[in-house]
Every structure is written in C-alpha cells, then in structure tokens.
Design a protein around this motif. Structure first.
Motif, PDB file in Angstrom:
ATOM      1  N   MET A  57      43.555  12.965  12.802  1.00 47.34           N
ATOM      2  CA  MET A  57      42.644  12.442  11.788  1.00 47.34           C
ATOM      3  C   MET A  57      41.414  11.802  12.423  1.00 47.34           C
ATOM      4  O   MET A  57      40.312  11.823  11.853  1.00 47.34           O
ATOM      5  CB  MET A  57      43.369  11.417  10.915  1.00 47.34           C
ATOM      6  CG  MET A  57      42.621  11.006   9.661  1.00 47.34           C
ATOM      7  SD  MET A  57      42.478  12.326   8.434  1.00 47.34           S
ATOM      8  CE  MET A  57      44.177  12.438   7.852  1.00 47.34           C
ATOM      9  N   LEU A  58      41.595  11.225  13.616  1.00 47.60           N
ATOM     10  CA  LEU A  58      40.473  10.606  14.310  1.00 47.60           C
ATOM     11  C   LEU A  58      39.334  11.597  14.521  1.00 47.60           C
ATOM     12  O   LEU A  58      38.160  11.266  14.327  1.00 47.60           O
ATOM     13  CB  LEU A  58      40.929  10.047  15.662  1.00 47.60           C
ATOM     14  CG  LEU A  58      39.818   9.494  16.564  1.00 47.60           C
ATOM     15  CD1 LEU A  58      39.168   8.268  15.938  1.00 47.60           C
ATOM     16  CD2 LEU A  58      40.359   9.161  17.950  1.00 47.60           C
ATOM     17  N   LEU A  59      39.664  12.834  14.920  1.00 48.84           N
ATOM     18  CA  LEU A  59      38.620  13.839  15.165  1.00 48.84           C
ATOM     19  C   LEU A  59      37.859  14.154  13.878  1.00 48.84           C
ATOM     20  O   LEU A  59      36.642  14.358  13.908  1.00 48.84           O
ATOM     21  CB  LEU A  59      39.235  15.107  15.740  1.00 48.84           C
ATOM     22  CG  LEU A  59      39.990  14.967  17.074  1.00 48.84           C
ATOM     23  CD1 LEU A  59      40.378  16.332  17.603  1.00 48.84           C
ATOM     24  CD2 LEU A  59      39.162  14.216  18.101  1.00 48.84           C
ATOM     25  N   CYS A  60      38.568  14.188  12.758  1.00 50.37           N
ATOM     26  CA  CYS A  60      37.893  14.423  11.470  1.00 50.37           C
ATOM     27  C   CYS A  60      36.977  13.258  11.124  1.00 50.37           C
ATOM     28  O   CYS A  60      35.834  13.453  10.702  1.00 50.37           O
ATOM     29  CB  CYS A  60      38.922  14.622  10.356  1.00 50.37           C
ATOM     30  SG  CYS A  60      40.017  16.047  10.589  1.00 50.37           S
ATOM     31  N   ILE A  61      37.465  12.032  11.314  1.00 46.42           N
ATOM     32  CA  ILE A  61      36.679  10.842  10.987  1.00 46.42           C
ATOM     33  C   ILE A  61      35.463  10.733  11.898  1.00 46.42           C
ATOM     34  O   ILE A  61      34.379  10.312  11.460  1.00 46.42           O
ATOM     35  CB  ILE A  61      37.564   9.588  11.088  1.00 46.42           C
ATOM     36  CG1 ILE A  61      38.598   9.603   9.955  1.00 46.42           C
ATOM     37  CG2 ILE A  61      36.737   8.312  11.020  1.00 46.42           C
ATOM     38  CD1 ILE A  61      39.630   8.495  10.040  1.00 46.42           C
ATOM     39  N   LEU A  62      35.603  11.116  13.157  1.00 39.38           N
ATOM     40  CA  LEU A  62      34.471  11.032  14.093  1.00 39.38           C
ATOM     41  C   LEU A  62      33.282  11.868  13.641  1.00 39.38           C
ATOM     42  O   LEU A  62      32.137  11.545  13.947  1.00 39.38           O
ATOM     43  CB  LEU A  62      34.911  11.487  15.489  1.00 39.38           C
ATOM     44  CG  LEU A  62      35.806  10.532  16.286  1.00 39.38           C
ATOM     45  CD1 LEU A  62      36.207  11.164  17.612  1.00 39.38           C
ATOM     46  CD2 LEU A  62      35.100   9.205  16.525  1.00 39.38           C
ATOM     47  N   THR A  63      33.539  12.950  12.900  1.00 40.79           N
ATOM     48  CA  THR A  63      32.449  13.843  12.492  1.00 40.79           C
ATOM     49  C   THR A  63      31.572  13.266  11.390  1.00 40.79           C
ATOM     50  O   THR A  63      30.638  13.932  10.951  1.00 40.79           O
ATOM     51  CB  THR A  63      33.011  15.198  12.013  1.00 40.79           C
ATOM     52  OG1 THR A  63      33.878  14.987  10.888  1.00 40.79           O
ATOM     53  CG2 THR A  63      33.775  15.893  13.124  1.00 40.79           C
ATOM     54  N   GLY A  64      31.864  12.047  10.945  1.00 36.82           N
ATOM     55  CA  GLY A  64      31.019  11.431   9.928  1.00 36.82           C
ATOM     56  C   GLY A  64      31.797  10.705   8.864  1.00 36.82           C
ATOM     57  O   GLY A  64      31.370  10.637   7.701  1.00 36.82           O
ATOM     58  N   GLY A  65      32.961  10.157   9.240  1.00 36.31           N
ATOM     59  CA  GLY A  65      33.791   9.454   8.274  1.00 36.31           C
ATOM     60  C   GLY A  65      34.569  10.377   7.358  1.00 36.31           C
ATOM     61  O   GLY A  65      35.075   9.942   6.319  1.00 36.31           O
ATOM     62  N   ASN A  66      34.654  11.653   7.713  1.00 40.14           N
ATOM     63  CA  ASN A  66      35.392  12.623   6.889  1.00 40.14           C
ATOM     64  C   ASN A  66      36.900  12.460   7.095  1.00 40.14           C
ATOM     65  O   ASN A  66      37.343  12.033   8.156  1.00 40.14           O
ATOM     66  CB  ASN A  66      34.977  14.050   7.251  1.00 40.14           C
ATOM     67  CG  ASN A  66      33.496  14.278   7.040  1.00 40.14           C
ATOM     68  OD1 ASN A  66      32.976  14.078   5.946  1.00 40.14           O
ATOM     69  ND2 ASN A  66      32.788  14.674   8.094  1.00 40.14           N
TER      70      ASN A  66
END
Length: 391
Positions: A57-66
């Motif tokens: 989930m961290l990688l998704c959030i890193l892309t812009g809070g997604n």
C-alpha cells in the motif's frame, strides 16, 4: 542543543516515541501480559498480513496519496481459489502457490491498466474491485467454509501448531537457540551496514548528521531486536510467517531506498507533472504500484488461509483499512511522496499492539474501533499540520 534540531528530531522519530509510550501503557495496563513470549509471537503471526499489505500500500500512497480499497477482497478471492486448487482439485502445493501469486499479479495488473492508462481514479477502480472480488469469492466457495488440510502449505505460511522454523542448533525446552543466533546476527549486520554507510558519506564529504544520535539509534534498534528474538526463543522460536514478512520488508526496503525505480514512486508523488516532463514514464510507475499490490495481496491471502486453516467468503474484511492506517500512522504522507518501509512497519506494529493490548484488557470491540479511528485521524492531522508548518 539547538531547539530547531531538537524539534526536528522529535518530529522525525515521533512514531517511535509514540510506539514506546503505547507499549509501556499496555504493559502497565495488562500487568506485563502483553510482553509474554506467547503474546509477542501472536502479535507477529496475527499481523503478518498487515505488514505485507501495508508495504504494498505504501507504493500506491507514494504516487500521490492514492489507495487500493480492493486488497481485502483480493486476499479473500485468491485464498478461496487457492483452497479450491489444493483441496478440491488435488493440485500440488508448489503449483498452487505459484498460480495464486500469478492470479494476484493479474488482478493487480487488471486494475492497474484502468488506473495508469485509462486514468480512472484509483478510488473508483479499486472500490469496484472490492465488490467484484468479494462477490467472486462467494461464487468460488459457494458461500461455504473450505477447510485447508494441506499441512505442508499450512506450516510453510504460518498456520497450525508446527509453524515455526526448526531449531537446527538443538536448543532445549524453553530456549530456541536459532532465534537467539538470528537476533545476534541481525544486530551485527545492522551495525556494519550503518557504520559502512556513515563512513561512505563522510569519505565523500556528504552530511553525516549527529554521530551521537546515530549511536543511540543503533543501540536502541539492536536492543529491540534482541528483546524480540529472546521472547521468541522463550516460546517456540521463529514463526514461519515472520520469515515471509522479513523477506517482503527487506526486498521493498531496498527497492524504495536504493533503486532508481523506487525513487520514481517518490518523484511521482512529489510532483507528477515535473516527473513526466523529466522523461519518466509515470503511467508505468502507477502500473507497477498496483500490479505489485495485487501480488502482495496474494501472499497475504496465503498467510491468512494458512493461519486460519480454512478459506471463507468473509475473510479479508477491513484488511484494506488496516494497511492504509498502518501507512499513515507510520509517517506516509496523505499527499504522497513521503513514507518509508520501516515507518510502515512501525505503524503496523503500533496498530497491532493497540489491538492486542485492548483485547487483553477486555476492552469492548466497539471501543477498540473508536480508538483505532482516533489514532488514524491523529496521524493524518499530524502530517497535515507538519506539512503546513514546513511550507
């Protein structure tokens, strides 16, 4: 000490400080029961899926809070399909495991295509996936519970009474020698890597930071490692689920901090337009983030059905919230571009300690949800306020 540096240090290690304070509170509140060897082992085994999902989930959030709202349903669906492969079709365990991982990756890629190339908002795409794969889980299992009887699978992924790494060093009753040796070796490796990084920065003339703070950090982390491995050694040793968690944490910790691809995730979250203009394929970054999330959801699915020794259509409910909460509590920014794998592990551990501490104290389930919600809100408020002050 300079007040600005003190404030910066407190902000940087705020979640570690909170983790220590919360642990001390529940140690007092449970008369020390939360630190019993069996409870330490249970904390790891019961939260293995959170560590795995939160890392993805961290990688998704890193892309812009997604975020990815479908992970709980994907965990359930992959677990259901894997259970059918092994228990109803008689498929060999290694082949079933490979197919489950491939299925997770395909599901992740399916959602990633809409997000990355068609530009459907991640919230909508994964919300759709949450309903789709939850429904398919019911279809595959026919609304029934499917027992997992494949003992090799159960032991390998951390379920049952024998889900521990064998003590090849021949420890006696009540002391697993392998666990203690692993703890000592881990400390030595951590100290060597830290000192090597410090000397390399110093040799190249880079900023090395406060040396005293570095030594204190090394001592504290080594103390925690030795404490945890000692507690594990006093029970039954190293759970196999912990091995999978460590593999995921080490791989993704390296990717996010040491590779070019890892820096792309931070760049997209920091300023997507500038990143695209610099020649980086931002669509591919989104694709990788959500495909990877599907892959790790499959692993979490295997850990879940192995621990519970069954597949059910209800498994995985609220898993996405545990993963998202762990990321934000662990320091990931709601705006993207900020967050680390170690921070996520701290966040997941904090959530696990709160859950276990309140359970041991007999706190009502509804109040547990209230506390978890307030902790998450506090973490996001801290992130927003800190960002405004820095601006």
């Amino acid at each position: 000490m300079d007040k600005a540096k003190l404030r910066e240090g407190i902000q940087k290690y705020s979640m570690i400080i909170v983790l220590v304070l919360v642990t001390l509170f529940f140690t007092w509140g449970t008369q020390g029961k939360i630190l019993f060897p069996q409870n330490i082992t249970n904390l790891i085994s019961q939260n293995a899926y959170v560590y795995v999902l939160a890392t993805g989930m961290l990688l998704c959030i890193l892309t812009g809070g997604n975020i990815d709202l479908s992970v709980g349903s994907v965990v359930c669906f992959v677990g259901a399909v894997g259970g059918v492969f092994m228990e109803k079709m008689g498929m060999p365990m290694p082949i079933a495991v490979i197919l489950m991982l491939l299925l997770g990756a395909v599901i992740g890629a399916w959602q990633a295509v809409w997000i990355a190339y068609v530009h459907v908002p991640p919230f909508i795409t994964t919300l759709s996936g949450m309903f789709v794969f939850r429904g398919l889980s019911n279809v595959v299992l026919g609304g029934q519970t499917l027992p997992i009887k494949n003992q090799a699978f159960v032991v390998l992924f951390g379920g049952g009474a024998n889900c521990y790494v064998p003590d090849i060093l021949g420890g006696g009753e009540g002391m697993n020698r392998l666990a203690m040796v692993v703890g000592i070796v881990a400390c030595v490796i951590f100290v060597v890597v830290t000192m090597k990084g410090y000397l390399n920065r110093k040799k190249k003339g880079y900023e090395t930071g406060n040396v005293a703070a570095m030594y204190i950090k090394m001592i504290l982390i080594c103390a925690v490692i030795l404490f945890v491995t000692y507690k594990l050694a006093k029970y039954k040793g190293i759970p196999t689920s912990l091995v999978w968690v460590l593999i995921v944490v080490l791989i993704y910790g390296y990717i996010t901090s040491k590779t070019t691809v890892g820096r792309y995730f931070y760049a997209v979250g920091g300023n997507e337009k500038a990143t695209k203009l610099s020649g980086i394929n931002t669509e591919r970054v989104y694709f990788l983030a959500y495909t990877n999330m599907g892959l790790l959801s499959a692993l979490a699915g295997m850990l879940t059905i192995a621990r519970l020794t069954s597949a059910q259509p209800t498994y995985g409910q609220n898993y996405e919230m545990d993963a998202i909460g762990s990321c934000f509590i662990g320091g990931a920014s709601a705006y993207g571009g900020t967050g680390t794998v170690p921070g996520v592990i701290i966040g997941a551990t904090l959530m696990g300690i709160i859950n276990q501490g309140m359970s041991i104290m007999g706190t009502d389930q509804n109040m547990q949800k209230v506390v978890k919600g307030l902790v998450l809100l506090a973490a996001v408020i801290f992130d927003v306020v800190s960002k405004k002050r820095s601006e």
